[in-house]
Scaffold this motif. Structure first.
Motif, PDB file in Angstrom:
ATOM      1  N   ARG A   1       5.667  57.874  -6.939  1.00  0.00           N
ATOM      2  CA  ARG A   1       5.080  57.479  -7.910  1.00  0.00           C
ATOM      3  C   ARG A   1       4.111  56.145  -7.911  1.00  0.00           C
ATOM      4  O   ARG A   1       3.501  55.940  -8.939  1.00  0.00           O
ATOM      5  N   ARG A  53       0.707  56.933  -9.739  1.00  0.00           N
ATOM      6  CA  ARG A  53       0.759  57.123 -10.955  1.00  0.00           C
ATOM      7  C   ARG A  53       0.877  55.633 -11.803  1.00  0.00           C
ATOM      8  O   ARG A  53       0.259  55.372 -12.699  1.00  0.00           O
ATOM      9  N   ARG A  54       1.619  54.868 -10.987  1.00  0.00           N
ATOM     10  CA  ARG A  54       1.789  53.371 -11.561  1.00  0.00           C
ATOM     11  C   ARG A  54       0.297  52.595 -11.560  1.00  0.00           C
ATOM     12  O   ARG A  54       0.181  51.850 -12.443  1.00  0.00           O
ATOM     13  N   HIS A  57      -2.624  54.194 -11.447  1.00  0.00           N
ATOM     14  CA  HIS A  57      -3.510  54.660 -12.364  1.00  0.00           C
ATOM     15  C   HIS A  57      -2.781  54.245 -13.854  1.00  0.00           C
ATOM     16  O   HIS A  57      -3.972  53.758 -14.771  1.00  0.00           O
ATOM     17  N   ASN A  58      -1.769  53.945 -14.264  1.00  0.00           N
ATOM     18  CA  ASN A  58      -1.396  53.425 -15.476  1.00  0.00           C
ATOM     19  C   ASN A  58      -1.771  51.817 -15.698  1.00  0.00           C
ATOM     20  O   ASN A  58      -1.915  51.317 -16.813  1.00  0.00           O
ATOM     21  N   ASN A 109      -6.211  52.679 -15.767  1.00  0.00           N
ATOM     22  CA  ASN A 109      -6.895  53.638 -16.886  1.00  0.00           C
ATOM     23  C   ASN A 109      -6.993  53.082 -18.211  1.00  0.00           C
ATOM     24  O   ASN A 109      -8.101  53.241 -18.712  1.00  0.00           O
ATOM     25  N   PRO A 110      -5.928  52.258 -18.745  1.00  0.00           N
ATOM     26  CA  PRO A 110      -6.174  51.544 -19.905  1.00  0.00           C
ATOM     27  C   PRO A 110      -7.402  50.737 -20.005  1.00  0.00           C
ATOM     28  O   PRO A 110      -7.953  50.747 -21.110  1.00  0.00           O
ATOM     29  N   ARG A 122      -9.724  57.443 -12.875  1.00  0.00           N
ATOM     30  CA  ARG A 122      -9.070  58.129 -14.276  1.00  0.00           C
ATOM     31  C   ARG A 122      -9.476  59.417 -14.424  1.00  0.00           C
ATOM     32  O   ARG A 122      -8.747  60.525 -14.930  1.00  0.00           O
ATOM     33  N   LYS A 182       4.987  58.348 -25.377  1.00  0.00           N
ATOM     34  CA  LYS A 182       3.929  57.598 -24.443  1.00  0.00           C
ATOM     35  C   LYS A 182       2.331  58.125 -24.908  1.00  0.00           C
ATOM     36  O   LYS A 182       1.430  57.650 -24.466  1.00  0.00           O
ATOM     37  N   GLU A 199       3.694  65.794 -14.963  1.00  0.00           N
ATOM     38  CA  GLU A 199       3.229  64.511 -14.373  1.00  0.00           C
ATOM     39  C   GLU A 199       3.447  64.787 -12.813  1.00  0.00           C
ATOM     40  O   GLU A 199       2.880  63.869 -12.211  1.00  0.00           O
ATOM     41  N   THR A 252      -2.551  47.454  -8.002  1.00  0.00           N
ATOM     42  CA  THR A 252      -1.686  47.795  -9.247  1.00  0.00           C
ATOM     43  C   THR A 252      -1.423  46.303  -9.954  1.00  0.00           C
ATOM     44  O   THR A 252      -1.322  46.200 -11.164  1.00  0.00           O
ATOM     45  N   ARG A 306      -2.714  45.118 -13.655  1.00  0.00           N
ATOM     46  CA  ARG A 306      -1.548  44.858 -14.755  1.00  0.00           C
ATOM     47  C   ARG A 306      -2.017  43.511 -15.216  1.00  0.00           C
ATOM     48  O   ARG A 306      -1.789  43.523 -16.703  1.00  0.00           O
TER      49      ARG A 306
END
Length: 289
Positions: A9, A12-13, A15-16, A19-20, A163, A193, A242, A265, A269
């Motif tokens: 993952r 995915r982490r 991307h998270n 993306n925001p 994204r 979520k 997912e 990442t 963050r």
């Protein structure tokens, strides 16, 4: 291309984290100001134009297919009429100005010219080199756009590419899972979520009875319980969606490699935490509502 194995993952982490920051644009007063100067008066038309402009002067059918979970009736009220207000080219210019103002306001002047921002832009763009165009309309349309020169805008552009690449693949996963547009929204909100029903209904153009009908269909499949919570089967289905999305989105992160993904990442963050702390998102945006 690197052969370093990625942790589970990891993509995915990453991307998270990225993306925001892209999404801050859609809650930004800077977008309202720039698009208002073009002649836009309706918030829905502004945001639909901002996200779809890379596709060209499209109508509601194209956007319904590419966005997946928007009500076609909402889209038809605004498209293709928005292109009479401003051409896609002018919309894209205004969107980039909005992103510039938004990032400067949320992150601060020092951050946008920092070495960390330049590093994040370089890493994100390198990851995007491995994105693929086939069956990915929103990614492919954005990949045709030039990369901005300023690092913070290059980072925002790369985050947009990553994204939309993941998002296009996510639609395939939703189709494979047999989730229609509203069922996808209801089940995502039920995970805690997704956006709250208020934000979903307000932005996607669905009505409360559409939401309740979709929830009833999910109950009929044993995916949602009487209280609107995911059942064990529903939780497993959302996890499978997912994981399917992850499999379709591995190429950019494998290309970047584990150390690069970890660093991107970390940087992402940090920028996201600063933006969130500056009030980038409404307090009631995410949750079960």
């Amino acid at each position: 291309m690197t052969t370093t194995a990625l942790p589970p993952r990891a993509g995915r982490r990453c991307h998270n984290a990225l993306n925001p920051l892209h999404s801050t644009l859609f809650f930004s007063p800077d977008l309202d100001r720039e698009f208002g100067a073009l002649g836009f008066t309706d918030p829905a038309s502004m945001r639909l134009a901002a996200r779809s402009a890379a596709l060209g002067a499209v109508g509601p059918g194209t956007v319904a297919a590419a966005f997946y979970n928007y009500n076609h009736e909402l889209l038809a009220r605004h498209l293709p009429a928005v292109w009479d207000i401003a051409s896609p080219a002018r919309v894209l210019e205004a969107r980039l100005r909005s992103a510039d103002a938004t990032l400067r306001r949320l992150l601060g002047a020092e951050a946008v010219v920092s070495a960390e921002m330049a590093e994040a832009a370089e890493l994100a763009l390198r990851a995007a080199e491995a994105c693929t165009r086939h069956a990915r309309p929103l990614y492919s349309a954005h990949a045709d756009l030039p990369v901005p020169e300023e690092p913070h805008l290059a980072y925002w552009h790369a985050a947009t590419l990553l994204r939309e690449h993941r998002g296009d693949g996510h639609l395939t996963a939703l189709l494979s899972a047999g989730l229609d547009p509203v069922e996808a929204l209801v089940s995502h909100t039920a995970t805690g979520k997704g956006m709250t029903p208020r934000w979903v209904l307000g932005s996607r153009g669905w009505r409360r009875n559409d939401w309740e009908a979709a929830a009833e269909r999910l109950r009929g499949r044993g995916l949602l319980d009487a209280e609107g919570e995911l059942t064990e089967a529903g939780t497993a289905l959302r996890a499978a969606v997912e994981e399917h999305t992850d499999r379709l989105d591995t190429a950019p992160y494998e290309h970047l490699g584990a150390p690069g993904v970890e660093r991107l990442t970390e940087l992402g963050r940090g920028f996201l935490a600063t933006a969130a702390g500056a009030g980038a998102f409404p307090a009631d945006l995410v949750g079960k509502g």
